[in-house]
Design a protein around this motif. Sequence first.
Motif, PDB file in Angstrom:
ATOM      1  N   ASP A   1      53.812  42.787  49.240  1.00  0.00           N
ATOM      2  CA  ASP A   1      52.632  43.657  49.264  1.00  0.00           C
ATOM      3  C   ASP A   1      51.805  43.476  48.003  1.00  0.00           C
ATOM      4  O   ASP A   1      52.329  43.288  46.899  1.00  0.00           O
ATOM      5  CB  ASP A   1      53.065  45.128  49.369  1.00  0.00           C
ATOM      6  CG  ASP A   1      53.687  45.457  50.726  1.00  0.00           C
ATOM      7  OD1 ASP A   1      53.594  44.611  51.634  1.00  0.00           O
ATOM      8  OD2 ASP A   1      54.266  46.548  50.851  1.00  0.00           O
ATOM      9  N   ASP A   2      50.499  43.556  48.170  1.00  0.00           N
ATOM     10  CA  ASP A   2      49.580  43.429  47.040  1.00  0.00           C
ATOM     11  C   ASP A   2      48.353  44.277  47.358  1.00  0.00           C
ATOM     12  O   ASP A   2      48.234  44.880  48.434  1.00  0.00           O
ATOM     13  CB  ASP A   2      49.205  41.961  46.834  1.00  0.00           C
ATOM     14  CG  ASP A   2      48.553  41.690  45.483  1.00  0.00           C
ATOM     15  OD1 ASP A   2      48.590  42.586  44.606  1.00  0.00           O
ATOM     16  OD2 ASP A   2      48.010  40.587  45.298  1.00  0.00           O
ATOM     17  N   ARG A   3      47.433  44.294  46.426  1.00  0.00           N
ATOM     18  CA  ARG A   3      46.174  45.022  46.617  1.00  0.00           C
ATOM     19  C   ARG A   3      45.065  44.196  45.973  1.00  0.00           C
ATOM     20  O   ARG A   3      45.199  43.726  44.842  1.00  0.00           O
ATOM     21  CB  ARG A   3      46.254  46.411  45.977  1.00  0.00           C
ATOM     22  CG  ARG A   3      45.151  47.366  46.433  1.00  0.00           C
ATOM     23  CD  ARG A   3      45.429  48.802  45.964  1.00  0.00           C
ATOM     24  NE  ARG A   3      44.523  49.738  46.591  1.00  0.00           N
ATOM     25  CZ  ARG A   3      44.717  50.286  47.781  1.00  0.00           C
ATOM     26  NH1 ARG A   3      45.813  50.004  48.454  1.00  0.00           N
ATOM     27  NH2 ARG A   3      43.830  51.116  48.301  1.00  0.00           N
ATOM     28  N   VAL A   4      43.972  44.009  46.707  1.00  0.00           N
ATOM     29  CA  VAL A   4      42.860  43.225  46.191  1.00  0.00           C
ATOM     30  C   VAL A   4      41.554  43.909  46.583  1.00  0.00           C
ATOM     31  O   VAL A   4      41.377  44.310  47.734  1.00  0.00           O
ATOM     32  CB  VAL A   4      42.925  41.764  46.705  1.00  0.00           C
ATOM     33  CG1 VAL A   4      42.856  41.710  48.217  1.00  0.00           C
ATOM     34  CG2 VAL A   4      41.816  40.928  46.093  1.00  0.00           C
ATOM     35  N   CYS A   5      40.684  44.092  45.616  1.00  0.00           N
ATOM     36  CA  CYS A   5      39.387  44.742  45.843  1.00  0.00           C
ATOM     37  C   CYS A   5      39.560  46.103  46.519  1.00  0.00           C
ATOM     38  O   CYS A   5      38.762  46.497  47.369  1.00  0.00           O
ATOM     39  CB  CYS A   5      38.472  43.857  46.678  1.00  0.00           C
ATOM     40  SG  CYS A   5      38.092  42.254  45.934  1.00  0.00           S
ATOM     41  N   GLY A   6      40.633  46.799  46.151  1.00  0.00           N
ATOM     42  CA  GLY A   6      40.883  48.115  46.712  1.00  0.00           C
ATOM     43  C   GLY A   6      41.489  48.101  48.098  1.00  0.00           C
ATOM     44  O   GLY A   6      41.766  49.164  48.672  1.00  0.00           O
ATOM     45  N   MET A   7      41.721  46.922  48.668  1.00  0.00           N
ATOM     46  CA  MET A   7      42.268  46.823  50.018  1.00  0.00           C
ATOM     47  C   MET A   7      43.736  46.412  49.946  1.00  0.00           C
ATOM     48  O   MET A   7      44.080  45.453  49.240  1.00  0.00           O
ATOM     49  CB  MET A   7      41.484  45.807  50.838  1.00  0.00           C
ATOM     50  CG  MET A   7      42.007  45.617  52.255  1.00  0.00           C
ATOM     51  SD  MET A   7      40.974  44.474  53.219  1.00  0.00           S
ATOM     52  CE  MET A   7      39.489  45.463  53.444  1.00  0.00           C
ATOM     53  N   PRO A   8      44.609  47.100  50.675  1.00  0.00           N
ATOM     54  CA  PRO A   8      46.010  46.693  50.693  1.00  0.00           C
ATOM     55  C   PRO A   8      46.189  45.360  51.406  1.00  0.00           C
ATOM     56  O   PRO A   8      45.557  45.091  52.432  1.00  0.00           O
ATOM     57  CB  PRO A   8      46.708  47.832  51.446  1.00  0.00           C
ATOM     58  CG  PRO A   8      45.639  48.485  52.247  1.00  0.00           C
ATOM     59  CD  PRO A   8      44.364  48.317  51.472  1.00  0.00           C
ATOM     60  N   VAL A   9      47.040  44.511  50.823  1.00  0.00           N
ATOM     61  CA  VAL A   9      47.396  43.236  51.433  1.00  0.00           C
ATOM     62  C   VAL A   9      48.897  43.286  51.717  1.00  0.00           C
ATOM     63  O   VAL A   9      49.707  43.112  50.814  1.00  0.00           O
ATOM     64  CB  VAL A   9      47.070  42.050  50.515  1.00  0.00           C
ATOM     65  CG1 VAL A   9      47.435  40.730  51.194  1.00  0.00           C
ATOM     66  CG2 VAL A   9      45.596  42.049  50.126  1.00  0.00           C
ATOM     67  N   PRO A  10      49.306  43.557  52.947  1.00  0.00           N
ATOM     68  CA  PRO A  10      50.732  43.679  53.245  1.00  0.00           C
ATOM     69  C   PRO A  10      51.434  42.325  53.225  1.00  0.00           C
ATOM     70  O   PRO A  10      50.808  41.273  53.439  1.00  0.00           O
ATOM     71  CB  PRO A  10      50.754  44.287  54.656  1.00  0.00           C
ATOM     72  CG  PRO A  10      49.448  43.906  55.254  1.00  0.00           C
ATOM     73  CD  PRO A  10      48.465  43.830  54.120  1.00  0.00           C
ATOM     74  N   ALA A  11      52.716  42.331  52.945  1.00  0.00           N
ATOM     75  CA  ALA A  11      53.497  41.100  53.014  1.00  0.00           C
ATOM     76  C   ALA A  11      53.346  40.476  54.395  1.00  0.00           C
ATOM     77  O   ALA A  11      53.356  41.165  55.415  1.00  0.00           O
ATOM     78  CB  ALA A  11      54.966  41.409  52.733  1.00  0.00           C
ATOM     79  N   GLY A  12      53.168  39.166  54.420  1.00  0.00           N
ATOM     80  CA  GLY A  12      52.974  38.452  55.680  1.00  0.00           C
ATOM     81  C   GLY A  12      51.531  38.304  56.090  1.00  0.00           C
ATOM     82  O   GLY A  12      51.234  37.566  57.044  1.00  0.00           O
ATOM     83  N   ALA A  13      50.613  38.970  55.391  1.00  0.00           N
ATOM     84  CA  ALA A  13      49.189  38.858  55.740  1.00  0.00           C
ATOM     85  C   ALA A  13      48.662  37.468  55.389  1.00  0.00           C
ATOM     86  O   ALA A  13      49.109  36.824  54.438  1.00  0.00           O
ATOM     87  CB  ALA A  13      48.379  39.913  55.002  1.00  0.00           C
ATOM     88  N   SER A  14      47.705  37.021  56.164  1.00  0.00           N
ATOM     89  CA  SER A  14      47.005  35.776  55.850  1.00  0.00           C
ATOM     90  C   SER A  14      45.844  36.084  54.915  1.00  0.00           C
ATOM     91  O   SER A  14      45.060  37.005  55.167  1.00  0.00           O
ATOM     92  CB  SER A  14      46.473  35.119  57.126  1.00  0.00           C
ATOM     93  OG  SER A  14      47.515  34.592  57.906  1.00  0.00           O
ATOM     94  N   LEU A  15      45.741  35.317  53.842  1.00  0.00           N
ATOM     95  CA  LEU A  15      44.636  35.451  52.899  1.00  0.00           C
ATOM     96  C   LEU A  15      43.787  34.190  52.983  1.00  0.00           C
ATOM     97  O   LEU A  15      44.287  33.090  52.742  1.00  0.00           O
ATOM     98  CB  LEU A  15      45.153  35.642  51.472  1.00  0.00           C
ATOM     99  CG  LEU A  15      44.049  35.792  50.429  1.00  0.00           C
ATOM    100  CD1 LEU A  15      43.575  37.240  50.358  1.00  0.00           C
ATOM    101  CD2 LEU A  15      44.511  35.318  49.067  1.00  0.00           C
ATOM    102  N   LEU A  16      42.528  34.357  53.334  1.00  0.00           N
ATOM    103  CA  LEU A  16      41.626  33.223  53.477  1.00  0.00           C
ATOM    104  C   LEU A  16      40.572  33.261  52.376  1.00  0.00           C
ATOM    105  O   LEU A  16      39.736  34.169  52.331  1.00  0.00           O
ATOM    106  CB  LEU A  16      40.937  33.247  54.844  1.00  0.00           C
ATOM    107  CG  LEU A  16      41.845  33.358  56.082  1.00  0.00           C
ATOM    108  CD1 LEU A  16      40.998  33.271  57.348  1.00  0.00           C
ATOM    109  CD2 LEU A  16      42.917  32.288  56.072  1.00  0.00           C
ATOM    110  N   VAL A  17      40.635  32.303  51.472  1.00  0.00           N
ATOM    111  CA  VAL A  17      39.583  32.083  50.482  1.00  0.00           C
ATOM    112  C   VAL A  17      38.851  30.837  50.945  1.00  0.00           C
ATOM    113  O   VAL A  17      39.399  29.728  50.914  1.00  0.00           O
ATOM    114  CB  VAL A  17      40.163  31.897  49.071  1.00  0.00           C
ATOM    115  CG1 VAL A  17      39.049  31.574  48.082  1.00  0.00           C
ATOM    116  CG2 VAL A  17      40.930  33.143  48.632  1.00  0.00           C
TER     117      VAL A  17
END
Length: 454
Positions: A340-356
């Motif tokens: 789990d993480d948090r970026v720009c105030g939005m929670p990023v749960p474990a297993g989420a895809s992060l697209l940059v």
Amino acid sequence: MDTLAEPFLAPAPVPHEKPLGLPRFLATASRNPIEIWGQRAYREPVVRADWLRVPTIVLSDPAGIRHCLVENAANYALQPLRQRVLRPFLRDGLLTAEGELWRRTRRALSPVFAPRNVGRLAAPMAERSQRFAEDLARLDGAVTDVSTQMTLLTYDILQATLFTNDITGRPDEFAHAMERFLHRMGRVDPLDILDAPAFLPRIWRLMGRRANQYFRRIIAETRDRRRALLARDPAAAPQDLLTLLLESEALSDSEIDDNIITFIGAGHETTARALGWTLYLLSQAPAERALVEAELDALLPGLPDPGDWPNALPRTRAAFEEAMRLYPPAPSLNRTALADDRVCGMPVPAGASLLVLPWLVHRHETLWDQPGHFRPERFLPGRRERIDRFAYLPFGAGPRVCIGASFAMQEGVIALASLLRHLRFDFAGERHPMPVQKITVQPDRGLPMRVGRR
């Protein structure tokens, strides 16, 4: 005066207003992934959606990108979809390796791309580029596909700097095998998007297997022949990238082959596309082209060392960098959150895809003035420094930043300067090209251009 006319609006897909729906999404993602993005992705710093019950975060905020790719990079592994597409071709190359294998490979390759080694390659880059420009000059007035021509040029430079023309078999056979290999590699299959079981056949992968095997056989034979030369007479071996790889002794033969293929797939092809797009954009911006030509006419005669060109030719370099902004060589950086993480105030749960996605970041309305327009002055000294490091990502960022970035920038500026010093390229297509994402961002129907002496 920086811009003498209204800047050129570069061709790009029009962002859609409504969600595509599953059938259209799959068809679009398979045909051209950059067409799937709607208006929100170009206007909002972070967008969340769920895909097959997996949270997907599309991140365009520079501070958020810095957090995920640098400050908390250990939490973000390579995305499985990306690996499913690339790993069958690149195997354990630096672009697809992970964990301890990636760290060991990165340490082994870092000296190969040290500034002193890259600088030493400037002369063969210039020699091949100037010879290629002379060959193109013989087409005076004829139309040619510049996209293909730039592939041939960067292939020639690759031979000079990676193999010193020491390819087993005929160079034209190698070039043909490489073309077939690159055409198959990086195609996104709908089954990969749907995370279908691995035993189900992917058509592009099956079609690419034969080219892959042939391509790898030539590279292995070339590597073995060079190793034998190094054992027999080290002084006779060219000091190119292949020799540096073999002398490192930190990689196995298969790992050396994987990384050579990665250099070709991720290096040769990306620079070729960036050069082609630069020439096209300059053909649509005569005032900008005139400024570049004036710079080359004034400065190149006093710059005998091509290693000085990238820093001494600011307008030429700015045109190349702006082309990479509009048509980024690597249009997506995909990760999966391990915890789990948090970026720009939005929670990023474990297993989420992060697209940059550099394609989105480079055209984001909150980060750039006239983001879709060709404006090289953004990258001139005094302005280049104002661009946030994480708003411009042609070579990625963080620990996995492209190890060959300085090589590619040097190659791009040297090639561009050599071509534009005596030649002019005018677009001759019936319609403007549309960008299509494969591994790189490519013109859908090539770049037909009339080549003339100036």
